[in-house]
Design a protein around this motif. Structure first.
Motif, short mmCIF file in Angstrom:
data_model
loop_
_atom_site.label_atom_id
_atom_site.label_comp_id
_atom_site.label_asym_id
_atom_site.label_seq_id
_atom_site.Cartn_x
_atom_site.Cartn_y
_atom_site.Cartn_z
N GLY A 1 20.13 39.14 -24.29
CA GLY A 1 18.70 39.16 -24.20
C GLY A 1 18.13 40.17 -23.60
O GLY A 1 16.93 40.52 -24.19
N GLY A 2 18.41 40.47 -22.44
CA GLY A 2 17.96 41.69 -21.75
C GLY A 2 17.94 42.96 -22.53
O GLY A 2 16.86 43.59 -22.56
N TRP A 3 18.97 43.19 -23.08
CA TRP A 3 19.19 44.22 -23.96
C TRP A 3 18.11 44.34 -25.22
O TRP A 3 17.35 45.18 -25.50
CB TRP A 3 20.57 44.62 -24.51
N GLU A 4 17.99 43.06 -26.04
CA GLU A 4 17.04 42.83 -27.09
C GLU A 4 15.83 43.12 -26.47
O GLU A 4 15.05 43.82 -27.21
CB GLU A 4 17.19 41.34 -27.55
N TRP A 5 15.40 42.54 -25.10
CA TRP A 5 14.02 42.74 -24.99
C TRP A 5 13.60 44.26 -24.77
O TRP A 5 12.58 44.59 -25.25
CB TRP A 5 13.73 42.09 -23.79
N GLY A 6 14.61 45.09 -24.17
CA GLY A 6 14.46 46.35 -23.90
C GLY A 6 14.30 46.94 -25.47
O GLY A 6 13.34 48.01 -25.48
N ARG A 7 14.89 46.57 -26.22
CA ARG A 7 15.05 47.43 -27.60
C ARG A 7 13.72 46.86 -28.22
O ARG A 7 12.93 47.67 -28.84
CB ARG A 7 16.05 46.97 -28.34
N LEU A 8 12.87 45.96 -28.12
CA LEU A 8 11.88 45.23 -28.67
C LEU A 8 10.56 46.06 -28.02
O LEU A 8 9.59 46.19 -28.57
CB LEU A 8 11.71 43.66 -28.56
N ASN A 9 10.80 46.56 -26.85
CA ASN A 9 9.71 47.21 -25.98
C ASN A 9 9.97 48.84 -26.28
O ASN A 9 9.35 49.57 -25.54
CB ASN A 9 9.69 46.90 -24.72
N GLY A 10 10.83 49.19 -27.33
CA GLY A 10 10.58 50.76 -27.50
C GLY A 10 11.80 51.39 -26.88
O GLY A 10 11.78 52.62 -27.06
N GLY B 1 20.67 52.99 -24.83
CA GLY B 1 21.38 53.06 -23.64
C GLY B 1 20.58 52.39 -22.47
O GLY B 1 20.99 51.71 -21.57
N ALA B 2 19.11 52.79 -22.52
CA ALA B 2 18.16 52.20 -21.65
C ALA B 2 18.11 50.70 -21.58
O ALA B 2 18.15 50.03 -20.78
CB ALA B 2 16.83 53.00 -21.78
N ALA B 3 18.00 50.10 -22.81
CA ALA B 3 17.89 48.71 -23.05
C ALA B 3 18.97 47.89 -22.69
O ALA B 3 19.21 47.04 -21.94
CB ALA B 3 17.65 48.56 -24.61
N LEU B 4 20.50 48.61 -22.85
CA LEU B 4 21.54 48.10 -22.30
C LEU B 4 21.56 48.14 -20.85
O LEU B 4 22.16 46.99 -20.29
CB LEU B 4 23.05 48.95 -22.71
N ALA B 5 21.09 49.11 -19.99
CA ALA B 5 20.94 49.08 -18.63
C ALA B 5 20.02 47.92 -18.26
O ALA B 5 20.41 47.48 -17.31
CB ALA B 5 20.41 50.60 -18.10
N CYS B 6 18.96 47.68 -18.92
CA CYS B 6 18.05 46.68 -18.57
C CYS B 6 18.84 45.24 -18.51
O CYS B 6 18.82 44.38 -17.89
CB CYS B 6 17.03 46.50 -19.65
N GLY B 7 19.57 45.23 -19.69
CA GLY B 7 20.35 43.84 -19.82
C GLY B 7 21.40 43.72 -18.78
O GLY B 7 21.52 42.46 -18.23
N LEU B 8 22.21 44.78 -18.67
CA LEU B 8 23.19 44.68 -17.60
C LEU B 8 22.67 44.75 -16.19
O LEU B 8 22.89 43.65 -15.00
CB LEU B 8 24.14 45.96 -17.57
N LEU C 1 5.12 47.08 -17.79
CA LEU C 1 4.69 45.85 -17.44
C LEU C 1 5.19 44.77 -18.16
O LEU C 1 5.80 43.82 -17.89
CB LEU C 1 3.07 45.86 -17.23
N ARG C 2 5.00 45.08 -19.43
CA ARG C 2 5.53 44.21 -20.63
C ARG C 2 7.10 44.08 -20.42
O ARG C 2 7.73 42.84 -20.34
CB ARG C 2 5.44 44.81 -22.04
N LEU C 3 7.86 45.15 -20.10
CA LEU C 3 9.26 45.32 -19.93
C LEU C 3 9.69 44.43 -18.79
O LEU C 3 10.51 43.52 -18.80
CB LEU C 3 9.67 46.65 -19.76
N CYS C 4 8.83 44.64 -17.68
CA CYS C 4 9.23 43.72 -16.27
C CYS C 4 9.17 42.32 -16.34
O CYS C 4 9.90 41.55 -15.95
CB CYS C 4 8.75 44.76 -15.28
#
Length: 277
Positions: free
Chosen positions: A39-48, A52-59, A111-114
Protein backbone atom coordinates in the motif's frame (compact mmCIF):
# COMPACT_ATOMS: atom_id res chain seq x y z
CA UNK A 1 -12.87 -10.41 -14.72
CA UNK A 2 -15.39 -12.13 -12.42
CA UNK A 3 -13.31 -15.31 -12.44
CA UNK A 4 -10.18 -13.32 -11.57
CA UNK A 5 -11.99 -11.59 -8.70
CA UNK A 6 -13.22 -14.89 -7.27
CA UNK A 7 -9.83 -16.61 -7.53
CA UNK A 8 -8.00 -13.66 -5.96
CA UNK A 9 -10.55 -13.39 -3.15
CA UNK A 10 -10.34 -17.11 -2.38
CA UNK A 11 -6.54 -17.02 -2.30
CA UNK A 12 -6.54 -14.00 0.00
CA UNK A 13 -9.06 -15.64 2.33
CA UNK A 14 -7.07 -18.89 2.35
CA UNK A 15 -4.04 -16.98 3.62
CA UNK A 16 -5.59 -14.33 5.88
CA UNK A 17 -8.40 -16.25 7.62
CA UNK A 18 -6.20 -18.88 9.31
CA UNK A 19 -3.87 -16.11 10.46
CA UNK A 20 -6.79 -13.99 11.71
CA UNK A 21 -8.22 -16.78 13.87
CA UNK A 22 -4.87 -18.11 15.06
CA UNK A 23 -4.46 -17.96 18.81
CA UNK A 24 -1.34 -15.84 18.35
CA UNK A 25 -2.08 -12.44 16.69
CA UNK A 26 1.44 -12.09 15.30
CA UNK A 27 0.95 -14.07 12.04
CA UNK A 28 -1.99 -11.89 11.07
CA UNK A 29 -0.14 -8.70 11.99
CA UNK A 30 2.89 -9.78 9.96
CA UNK A 31 0.86 -10.71 6.88
CA UNK A 32 -1.06 -7.45 6.94
CA UNK A 33 2.18 -5.53 7.44
CA UNK A 34 3.37 -6.96 4.11
CA UNK A 35 0.19 -5.66 2.52
CA UNK A 36 0.85 -2.25 4.04
CA UNK A 37 4.27 -2.23 2.36
CA UNK A 38 2.45 -2.74 -0.93
CA UNK A 39 0.00 0.00 0.00
CA UNK A 40 2.86 2.38 0.71
CA UNK A 41 4.33 1.62 -2.71
CA UNK A 42 0.96 2.29 -4.33
CA UNK A 43 0.64 5.59 -2.50
CA UNK A 44 4.03 6.67 -3.77
CA UNK A 45 3.03 5.81 -7.33
CA UNK A 46 -0.26 7.68 -6.99
CA UNK A 47 1.74 10.74 -5.95
CA UNK A 48 3.99 10.68 -8.98
CA UNK A 49 7.04 8.81 -7.69
CA UNK A 50 9.05 6.50 -9.93
CA UNK A 51 8.93 2.77 -9.21
CA UNK A 52 12.12 2.70 -7.14
CA UNK A 53 11.26 5.73 -5.02
CA UNK A 54 7.72 4.44 -4.43
CA UNK A 55 9.10 1.03 -3.43
CA UNK A 56 11.46 2.74 -0.99
CA UNK A 57 8.44 4.49 0.55
CA UNK A 58 6.63 1.20 1.02
CA UNK A 59 9.63 -0.59 2.46
CA UNK A 60 10.46 2.37 4.69
CA UNK A 61 6.92 2.46 6.02
CA UNK A 62 7.01 -1.27 6.73
CA UNK A 63 10.40 -0.96 8.45
CA UNK A 64 9.21 1.90 10.69
CA UNK A 65 6.08 0.02 11.68
CA UNK A 66 8.07 -3.13 12.33
CA UNK A 67 10.51 -1.15 14.48
CA UNK A 68 7.65 0.41 16.46
CA UNK A 69 6.12 -3.05 16.91
CA UNK A 70 9.43 -4.44 18.20
CA UNK A 71 10.05 -1.44 20.44
CA UNK A 72 6.62 -0.84 21.97
CA UNK A 73 4.57 -3.97 21.27
CA UNK A 74 0.92 -3.88 20.30
CA UNK A 75 -0.82 -4.55 23.61
CA UNK A 76 -0.46 -1.09 25.15
CA UNK A 77 -3.60 1.04 25.02
CA UNK A 78 -3.08 4.33 23.18
CA UNK A 79 -6.34 6.29 23.40
CA UNK A 80 -4.66 9.68 22.85
CA UNK A 81 -3.15 8.49 19.56
CA UNK A 82 -6.56 7.38 18.29
CA UNK A 83 -8.24 10.56 19.47
CA UNK A 84 -5.74 12.72 17.60
CA UNK A 85 -5.93 10.54 14.48
CA UNK A 86 -9.71 10.53 14.60
CA UNK A 87 -9.88 14.31 14.95
CA UNK A 88 -7.52 14.69 11.99
CA UNK A 89 -9.73 12.51 9.81
CA UNK A 90 -12.88 14.33 10.88
CA UNK A 91 -11.35 17.68 9.95
CA UNK A 92 -9.35 16.70 6.87
CA UNK A 93 -11.89 14.49 5.07
CA UNK A 94 -14.57 17.19 4.55
CA UNK A 95 -11.92 19.72 3.48
CA UNK A 96 -10.43 17.36 0.90
CA UNK A 97 -13.81 16.40 -0.51
CA UNK A 98 -14.93 20.01 -0.67
CA UNK A 99 -11.76 20.97 -2.57
CA UNK A 100 -12.41 18.11 -4.99
CA UNK A 101 -10.13 16.67 -7.64
CA UNK A 102 -8.85 20.11 -8.61
CA UNK A 103 -7.77 20.84 -5.05
CA UNK A 104 -5.55 17.78 -4.62
CA UNK A 105 -2.62 18.98 -6.80
CA UNK A 106 -2.54 22.26 -4.87
CA UNK A 107 -1.24 20.44 -1.81
CA UNK A 108 2.54 20.20 -1.71
CA UNK A 109 3.58 16.76 -3.06
CA UNK A 110 5.89 16.03 -0.12
CA UNK A 111 3.10 16.87 2.33
CA UNK A 112 0.61 14.65 0.48
CA UNK A 113 3.10 11.81 0.44
CA UNK A 114 4.05 12.01 4.12
CA UNK A 115 0.54 12.46 5.49
CA UNK A 116 -0.79 9.63 3.34
CA UNK A 117 1.93 7.22 4.43
CA UNK A 118 1.36 8.20 8.06
CA UNK A 119 -2.38 7.56 7.83
CA UNK A 120 -1.83 4.20 6.10
CA UNK A 121 0.61 3.23 8.85
CA UNK A 122 -1.78 4.34 11.61
CA UNK A 123 -4.59 2.30 10.05
CA UNK A 124 -2.37 -0.80 10.23
CA UNK A 125 -1.42 0.02 13.83
CA UNK A 126 -5.11 0.32 14.73
CA UNK A 127 -5.88 -2.98 12.99
CA UNK A 128 -3.02 -4.75 14.76
CA UNK A 129 -4.00 -3.38 18.17
CA UNK A 130 -7.62 -4.37 17.58
CA UNK A 131 -6.52 -7.90 16.70
CA UNK A 132 -4.42 -8.12 19.86
CA UNK A 133 -7.44 -7.04 21.92
CA UNK A 134 -9.58 -9.72 20.30
CA UNK A 135 -10.86 -11.06 17.00
CA UNK A 136 -14.36 -9.85 17.89
CA UNK A 137 -13.23 -6.22 18.09
CA UNK A 138 -11.38 -6.29 14.78
CA UNK A 139 -14.06 -8.25 12.93
CA UNK A 140 -16.83 -5.95 14.17
CA UNK A 141 -14.98 -2.88 12.85
CA UNK A 142 -14.26 -4.51 9.52
CA UNK A 143 -17.80 -5.90 9.27
CA UNK A 144 -19.12 -2.35 9.56
CA UNK A 145 -17.15 -1.31 6.47
CA UNK A 146 -18.04 -4.45 4.52
CA UNK A 147 -21.74 -4.07 5.35
CA UNK A 148 -21.79 -0.38 4.42
CA UNK A 149 -20.08 -1.17 1.09
CA UNK A 150 -22.31 -4.13 0.15
CA UNK A 151 -25.57 -2.47 1.22
CA UNK A 152 -24.57 0.74 -0.59
CA UNK A 153 -23.90 -1.22 -3.78
CA UNK A 154 -27.31 -2.88 -3.87
CA UNK A 155 -29.18 0.17 -2.59
CA UNK A 156 -27.46 2.38 -5.13
CA UNK A 157 -28.23 -0.04 -7.96
CA UNK A 158 -31.89 -0.13 -7.03
CA UNK A 159 -32.59 3.49 -6.06
CA UNK A 160 -29.47 5.51 -6.90
CA UNK A 161 -30.75 8.43 -8.97
CA UNK A 162 -29.28 11.33 -7.00
CA UNK A 163 -25.50 11.20 -7.25
CA UNK A 164 -23.36 11.73 -4.18
CA UNK A 165 -20.17 13.19 -5.69
CA UNK A 166 -20.34 12.88 -9.48
CA UNK A 167 -17.07 14.73 -10.11
CA UNK A 168 -15.19 12.30 -7.83
CA UNK A 169 -17.01 8.97 -8.11
CA UNK A 170 -19.95 8.99 -10.52
CA UNK A 171 -21.17 5.57 -9.41
CA UNK A 172 -21.95 6.59 -5.83
CA UNK A 173 -25.38 7.86 -4.84
CA UNK A 174 -27.16 9.18 -1.77
CA UNK A 175 -29.41 6.12 -1.86
CA UNK A 176 -26.27 4.01 -1.49
CA UNK A 177 -25.22 6.01 1.57
CA UNK A 178 -28.63 5.59 3.20
CA UNK A 179 -28.71 1.89 2.34
CA UNK A 180 -25.25 1.44 3.81
CA UNK A 181 -26.27 3.16 7.03
CA UNK A 182 -29.39 1.00 7.38
CA UNK A 183 -27.34 -2.14 6.74
CA UNK A 184 -24.81 -1.14 9.40
CA UNK A 185 -27.53 -0.46 11.98
CA UNK A 186 -29.15 -3.84 11.32
CA UNK A 187 -25.86 -5.73 11.58
CA UNK A 188 -24.91 -3.84 14.75
CA UNK A 189 -28.30 -4.62 16.32
CA UNK A 190 -28.03 -8.31 15.43
CA UNK A 191 -24.43 -8.55 16.60
CA UNK A 192 -25.20 -6.80 19.90
CA UNK A 193 -28.15 -9.09 20.56
CA UNK A 194 -26.09 -12.20 19.81
CA UNK A 195 -23.19 -10.96 21.93
CA UNK A 196 -25.42 -10.31 24.92
CA UNK A 197 -27.28 -13.59 24.55
CA UNK A 198 -24.44 -15.96 23.69
CA UNK A 199 -21.26 -14.03 24.48
CA UNK A 200 -18.10 -13.71 22.40
CA UNK A 201 -14.40 -14.19 23.16
CA UNK A 202 -13.75 -10.50 23.80
CA UNK A 203 -16.01 -7.48 23.45
CA UNK A 204 -16.89 -6.27 19.98
CA UNK A 205 -17.08 -2.63 18.96
CA UNK A 206 -20.86 -2.86 19.06
CA UNK A 207 -20.88 -4.24 22.59
CA UNK A 208 -18.61 -1.42 23.75
CA UNK A 209 -20.75 1.20 22.06
CA UNK A 210 -23.94 -0.28 23.51
CA UNK A 211 -22.43 0.16 26.97
CA UNK A 212 -22.28 3.91 26.28
CA UNK A 213 -26.02 4.04 25.63
CA UNK A 214 -28.30 3.58 22.60
CA UNK A 215 -28.07 7.19 21.40
CA UNK A 216 -24.29 7.24 21.66
CA UNK A 217 -24.14 3.96 19.76
CA UNK A 218 -26.43 5.29 17.02
CA UNK A 219 -24.36 8.43 16.59
CA UNK A 220 -21.08 6.50 16.54
CA UNK A 221 -22.33 4.00 13.96
CA UNK A 222 -23.61 6.74 11.65
CA UNK A 223 -20.31 8.59 12.01
CA UNK A 224 -18.27 5.49 11.17
CA UNK A 225 -20.49 4.74 8.19
CA UNK A 226 -20.05 8.28 6.90
CA UNK A 227 -16.29 8.07 7.33
CA UNK A 228 -16.15 4.78 5.43
CA UNK A 229 -17.77 6.60 2.52
CA UNK A 230 -15.28 9.47 2.91
CA UNK A 231 -12.33 7.08 2.82
CA UNK A 232 -13.61 5.54 -0.41
CA UNK A 233 -14.26 8.95 -1.98
CA UNK A 234 -10.86 10.33 -1.01
CA UNK A 235 -9.04 7.45 -2.68
CA UNK A 236 -11.22 7.95 -5.77
CA UNK A 237 -10.29 11.64 -5.71
CA UNK A 238 -6.57 10.82 -5.57
CA UNK A 239 -6.84 8.24 -8.38
CA UNK A 240 -8.81 10.65 -10.57
CA UNK A 241 -6.18 13.32 -9.99
CA UNK A 242 -3.45 10.82 -10.92
CA UNK A 243 -5.41 9.71 -14.00
CA UNK A 244 -5.62 6.03 -13.04
CA UNK A 245 -8.51 3.62 -12.49
CA UNK A 246 -6.91 1.46 -9.78
CA UNK A 247 -4.15 2.05 -7.25
CA UNK A 248 -2.25 -0.87 -8.86
CA UNK A 249 -2.84 -4.32 -10.37
CA UNK A 250 -1.39 -6.32 -7.49
CA UNK A 251 -4.72 -8.05 -6.81
CA UNK A 252 -6.06 -9.33 -10.16
CA UNK A 253 -9.69 -8.40 -10.57
CA UNK A 254 -9.63 -6.19 -7.46
CA UNK A 255 -7.07 -3.51 -8.36
CA UNK A 256 -4.57 -2.68 -5.64
CA UNK A 257 -4.28 -2.95 -1.88
CA UNK A 258 -5.48 0.62 -1.35
CA UNK A 259 -8.55 -0.11 -3.47
CA UNK A 260 -9.49 -2.82 -0.96
CA UNK A 261 -8.74 -0.90 2.25
CA UNK A 262 -9.61 2.71 1.37
CA UNK A 263 -12.76 2.78 3.53
CA UNK A 264 -10.88 1.12 6.41
CA UNK A 265 -8.20 3.83 6.57
CA UNK A 266 -10.35 6.28 8.57
CA UNK A 267 -12.67 3.72 10.17
CA UNK A 268 -10.00 1.62 11.89
CA UNK A 269 -8.46 4.47 13.95
CA UNK A 270 -11.89 6.00 14.60
CA UNK A 271 -13.16 2.60 15.69
CA UNK A 272 -10.25 2.25 18.08
CA UNK A 273 -10.88 5.76 19.36
CA UNK A 274 -14.45 4.84 20.21
CA UNK A 275 -13.49 1.42 21.57
CA UNK A 276 -10.96 2.92 24.00
CA UNK A 277 -13.11 5.77 25.33
Amino acid sequence: MLKQRIITALLMLAVLLPALFHSDPRPFCLLTLLLIVAGGWEWGRLNGLAFGAALACGLGLGALLGLAWWQFGLAQQQPLLWQLTGIFWLVAAPLLLRAGVAGWPRIAPALRLCIGLTLIGLAWWAMAQARVQGVALLLSIMALVWTADIAAYFGGKAFGRRKLAPSISPGKSWAGVYSGAIGVLLVAAGWTWAEQRYGTPGASLYGRLWAMGPLAMLGALLLLTAMSVCGDLIESLVKRSAGVKDSSQLLPGHGGVLDRVDALLPVLPLGMMLATL
